[in-house]
Enzyme design. Structure first.
Site, PDB file in Angstrom:
ATOM      1  N   ARG A 163      77.272  39.713 107.579  1.00 25.01           N
ATOM      2  CA  ARG A 163      76.126  40.486 108.077  1.00 25.01           C
ATOM      3  C   ARG A 163      76.149  41.930 107.566  1.00 25.01           C
ATOM      4  O   ARG A 163      75.114  42.465 107.145  1.00 25.01           O
ATOM      5  CB  ARG A 163      76.127  40.493 109.608  1.00 25.01           C
ATOM      6  CG  ARG A 163      75.698  39.185 110.254  1.00 25.01           C
ATOM      7  CD  ARG A 163      75.653  39.367 111.771  1.00 25.01           C
ATOM      8  NE  ARG A 163      75.390  38.146 112.492  1.00 25.01           N
ATOM      9  CZ  ARG A 163      74.179  37.675 112.774  1.00 25.01           C
ATOM     10  NH1 ARG A 163      73.110  38.340 112.376  1.00 25.01           N
ATOM     11  NH2 ARG A 163      74.030  36.563 113.456  1.00 25.01           N
ATOM     12  N   GLY A 164      77.321  42.561 107.604  1.00 26.71           N
ATOM     13  CA  GLY A 164      77.414  43.951 107.166  1.00 26.71           C
ATOM     14  C   GLY A 164      77.080  44.115 105.699  1.00 26.71           C
ATOM     15  O   GLY A 164      76.378  45.062 105.310  1.00 26.71           O
ATOM     16  N   GLU A 165      77.575  43.208 104.867  1.00 23.06           N
ATOM     17  CA  GLU A 165      77.305  43.276 103.426  1.00 23.06           C
ATOM     18  C   GLU A 165      75.837  43.032 103.120  1.00 23.06           C
ATOM     19  O   GLU A 165      75.250  43.689 102.256  1.00 23.06           O
ATOM     20  CB  GLU A 165      78.186  42.255 102.700  1.00 23.06           C
ATOM     21  CG  GLU A 165      79.666  42.616 102.726  1.00 23.06           C
ATOM     22  CD  GLU A 165      80.591  41.436 102.469  1.00 23.06           C
ATOM     23  OE1 GLU A 165      81.799  41.671 102.289  1.00 23.06           O
ATOM     24  OE2 GLU A 165      80.109  40.277 102.455  1.00 23.06           O
TER      25      GLU A 165
ATOM     26  N   ASP B 235      87.419  33.947 102.032  1.00 17.38           N
ATOM     27  CA  ASP B 235      87.993  33.246 100.878  1.00 17.38           C
ATOM     28  C   ASP B 235      87.916  31.738 101.073  1.00 17.38           C
ATOM     29  O   ASP B 235      87.599  30.986 100.146  1.00 17.38           O
ATOM     30  CB  ASP B 235      89.462  33.642 100.689  1.00 17.38           C
ATOM     31  CG  ASP B 235      89.665  35.132 100.479  1.00 17.38           C
ATOM     32  OD1 ASP B 235      88.728  35.789  99.998  1.00 17.38           O
ATOM     33  OD2 ASP B 235      90.760  35.614 100.811  1.00 17.38           O
TER      34      ASP B 235
END
EC number: 2.7.1.167
Length: 487
Positions: free
Chosen positions: A207-209, A275
């Site tokens: 969400r932040g990215e 990852d």
């Protein structure tokens, strides 16, 4: 991976042994572990009583380790220093089965992150890194190794930790090479501007990215979808959004959004969870799984890894166990449905991210050969629909004395086989119209047919699905049973 394991998993997870190229920032994750029982008399800080040290491969190297642990093959291209940390990192990855094609740059150290842990709690993290731009010579070597690794790869997983390896030039040339070779591109981004990732097939932000890249809020599902649609339009990529405790959402360039709630029973440590998602999704794409199933598989893998301490990997056994609750078939499974009922059920399964398979046949006087085919078909998908020839069509195919059992009886017997989720009747010469109506993700047929001979195979493949050919069991046929009964 042994032949036994390959056979065991290949139907359920068709990405076994799939070769993936992993490109990105590699790092050595270190853990200094102990317990705290007092405050230092020298300063108001806790005193850690040391008990052990541990190291693991992080960043893009952790993506590669997860790919191998899940049954794939990984070639890792990244950058290390000419130092002991770089050699230990390469040794950890190589021992796990990763093919390491790492570029050594004597002018910078291997990126290393050391976490000081008091039990399960992280007290402090120490980062050792140099983020100066790459020299043209180092860029040349990275590009050459990545392009070489793309040959034969079935997917490219790009792990961007914003540590310098994925410069503008490296990204542009490697992505162009992957496009030219028709290798699917999946990117875990860190840049605030996603334009450098244009041409990727899937971009996987959190969400932040996503908010940083679009300038839009992503607090609610509605806000996240608006931001994802904007990012997708700007880059030409599908957006796979990780939403922490809320699970995963998938926003295709064309089509409705898909969501999957988190499956973690308890979140212990989110280190490296992205990852694992990238690794599992890349493998699913390499195995030809549709987007909904790839998302569901990646979500299940993430649910496993966040329940572990530190940077960790997921095994196939753990993945199957995590997916098992979602595979529970309802009590009404196997019942005879109309085409419209089957279509509605198929749409519901699609929204849940379940892979739908279809096989067809007369299934008159069910014998062990039929059972083997149905079980193999069920193993190749999450939900199986069996298309059953009507009595009239069986007579046309087999002669006036057939079928031995009426269609309703055959449907009841087939529907009782474990793994069969629905039965539908068709009276047409072939099941083509039904396949066009349902568009299954997997079309299963006996291996006595070539893929080109399988009716509806072109429809399924055009929609992104796959064909599975099941070996026949020798010595079993309804015709022989009928002949013996007359003897």
């Amino acid at each position: 991976m042994s032949d036994h394991l390959t056979c065991h998993w290949a139907g359920r997870f068709p990405f076994i042994d799939a070769p993936i190229l992993v490109l990105g920032d590699v790092m050595l994750d270190g853990y200094v572990i102990g317990d705290v029982r007092r405050i230092s008399p020298e300063a108001p800080v806790p005193v850690l009583r040391h008990s052990q040290d541990r190291e693991s491969a992080g960043g893009a190297a952790n993506v590669a380790l997860n790919i191998v642990s899940l049954g794939g093959k990984a070639t890792l291209v990244g950058l290390v220093g000419d130092d002991a940390e770089g050699r230990r990192l390469a040794r950890i990855a190589s021992t796990a089965g990763v093919v390491c094609d790492l570029v050594t740059d004597a002018g910078r150290p291997t990126i290393a992150k050391t976490r000081v842990m008091a039990g399960a709690h992280q007290m402090i993290r120490i980062d050792r890194e140099v983020l100066s731009p790459l020299s043209p010579e180092v860029e040349d070597r990275l590009i050459a190794r990545a392009v070489a690794g793309l040959r034969g790869a079935r997917a490219l997983a790009v792990s961007d930790y914003a540590k310098g390896v994925l410069s503008d030039r490296v990204l542009a040339e490697v992505l162009a090479a992957a496009k030219a070779l028709a290798v699917p591109i999946l990117i875990d981004p860190k840049r605030a501007d996603f334009s450098a990732y244009a041409g990727a097939d899937v971009i996987k932000p959190n969400r932040g990215e996503l908010s940083a890249a679009t300038g839009l809020p992503c607090g609610t599902d509605a806000e996240a979808e608006v931001a994802a649609r904007r990012a997708g339009a700007a880059t030409g990529a599908d957006i796979l959004l990780t939403r922490s405790e809320q699970g995963i959402a998938y926003y295709p360039r064309n089509g409705e959004a898909l969501t999957a709630p988190t499956q973690a029973a308890e979140v212990f440590d989110v280190s490296g969870a992205g990852d694992t998602v990238l690794a599992a999704y890349a493998l699913a794409v390499a195995g030809g799984l549709p987007a909904a199933q790839a998302m569901r598989l990646a979500n299940a893998a993430a649910g496993v890894v966040v329940s572990k301490a530190g940077t960790a990997v997921v095994t196939l056994d753990e993945l199957e166990a995590a997916m098992e609750p979602l595979d529970h078939r309802p009590e009404a499974a196997g019942r005879l449905l109309s085409w419209d009922e089957a279509a509605r059920l198929r749409d519901g399964w699609r929204r849940q991210g379940l892979t739908v398979g279809l096989t067809n046949g007369c299934f008159d006087l069910l014998h062990p050969g039929h059972v083997a085919i149905l079980r193999e078909a069920a193993a190749a998908c999450d939900r199986l629909i069996v298309a059953l020839n009507t009595d009239e069509s069986v007579s046309r195919l087999k002669g006036p004395t057939r079928p031995v059992q009426a269609e309703t009886a055959r449907a009841e017997v087939v529907g009782a086989i474990r793994g069969v989720d629905a039965v539908v009747l068709f009276g047409e010469p072939t099941p083509l119209e039904l396949i066009q109506a349902l568009v299954p993700d997997v079309l299963i047929k006996g291996a006595d047919y070539t893929e080109e001979q399988i009716v509806g195979g072109d429809v399924v493949k055009a929609a992104g699905g796959r064909i599975v050919r099941v070996p026949l069991r020798d010595g079993h046929s309804t015709t022989r049973l009928v002949e013996r009964s007359k003897a």
